[in-house]
Design an enzyme around this catalytic site. Sequence first.
Site, mmCIF file in Angstrom:
data_model
loop_
_atom_site.group_PDB
_atom_site.id
_atom_site.type_symbol
_atom_site.label_atom_id
_atom_site.label_comp_id
_atom_site.label_asym_id
_atom_site.label_seq_id
_atom_site.Cartn_x
_atom_site.Cartn_y
_atom_site.Cartn_z
ATOM 1 N N GLU A 186 49.962 -8.186 -7.876
ATOM 2 C CA GLU A 186 51.395 -8.251 -8.130
ATOM 3 C C GLU A 186 52.125 -7.100 -7.465
ATOM 4 O OE1 GLU A 186 51.470 -10.505 -12.456
ATOM 5 O OE2 GLU A 186 51.730 -8.336 -12.424
ATOM 6 N N CYS A 187 53.164 -7.417 -6.719
ATOM 7 C CA CYS A 187 54.087 -6.446 -6.131
ATOM 8 C C CYS A 187 53.335 -5.432 -5.262
ATOM 9 C CB CYS A 187 54.909 -5.770 -7.219
ATOM 10 S SG CYS A 187 56.475 -5.107 -6.607
ATOM 11 N N GLY A 188 53.104 -4.211 -5.751
ATOM 12 C CA GLY A 188 52.359 -3.243 -4.959
ATOM 13 C C GLY A 188 50.980 -3.735 -4.594
#
Length: 442
Positions: free
Chosen positions: A321-323
């Site tokens: 997720e994301c990073g």
Amino acid sequence: MRIPRLLLAAPHSGAGKTTVALALLQRLRALGLRVQPFKVGPDYIDPTHLERAAGRRPYNLDGFFLSEEGLLSLFQHGARGADLALVEGVMGLFDGKDPLGRVGSTAQVAVLLRAPVVLVVDAWGMAGSIAPLVQGFRGFRPGVEVVGVVANRVGSERHAEVLQEALSAIGLPLLGWLPRDPTLEVPERHLGLVLAGEVEPPLEALGQAGAWDLEALLRLAEEAPPLPSVPPFLPEPRPSRVRIAYAWDQAFRFYYPEALELLEALGAELIPFSPLHDEALPQAQGLLLGGGYPELLARELSENRAMREAIRGFPGPVVAECGGYMYLAQGLWVGEAFYPMAGRVPGEARMAERPVLGYREVVALRDGPVARKGEVYRGHEFHYAHLPPSPSPAWRQAGGEEVEGYTDGRVLASFIHLYLPAQPQGARRFLALAERAGFGRL
């Protein structure tokens, strides 16, 4: 169920809610009280500071993610064993997903919890005007009970006395105040605070700064009405049956604690590892790569080739997720510098100047390690990075055509932080796929 509680809100972002929360936590702990912190909204960063000050794991209370029953259940789950619950709001009191803050706002949580609201006001440059400002917030919505004020950035003891006199005209107490002192503030980054651990909040100084009427605060907390009984937030714990490795270091640490607890209750043994420092993955059947700030440590992440190769070849299901999505990409651009990453998903991530930010409701476009095709999930998105459109997108915005993320059935990589406790079937699916993968079997 009776839980003494207070909710710290403010007229706007940047008024000092976190600073006030940290100072109050220090004061209450000095009395020997066990105080359970909570944070309204999807924020990952403020809770790291609340945890340092309280010595207890904070939980996120979000009316967009959870039903009324679910939010009450999480609150009661988190407050077990505490003498008092302190809830830090998000943004301004009535700021949320919609213009009047009916959903995803501090006000929504205040109403659901029937929590006394203490309004944190940035009082620098303000005297008598504090009274009509607070009166407006006090009377705006039935069910939101503003019981007092804490003034932040106060110029002097005399300034605090003036504010107290002004508030007495509307029948509200000044419950505490903090001085205007830059050394008491926590540095900010990306519209939020810097993580605890990167910089230590000045807890000792905050615990001694200003003045508080703790007797009045505790009385108001005790006067909060009983809450209805609700079902347990987590399912009955199962014995460990599958190992899940999750990234946890300076670059990756954005996880909802209640989501990790859900995985454990469903039979996961969670094993932390560091993409920055470890050369090999722990023996595990599934892999979680949470959000964080990989762009700040891109060189170090790129130089750890052994870990990048281990993740690229990991045979079990992967959720990033994301990073974590940025780390799984072919590489990451930070300015004009390019850093090779794990190379598990197509595309190169590039940092931008403007953020992508907001709640999301998304529909799965194909079967993946969390969702089946057609299932709807809720989450939150906040990032400065961009990746080109994927040849195999994971999600479509509900009610729209915009697509996002990547999945090949075994990997889910997305900028969206899913809130799995609201849809535990996704957590069950992830663990079932990991168990069937059989890699590192218990």
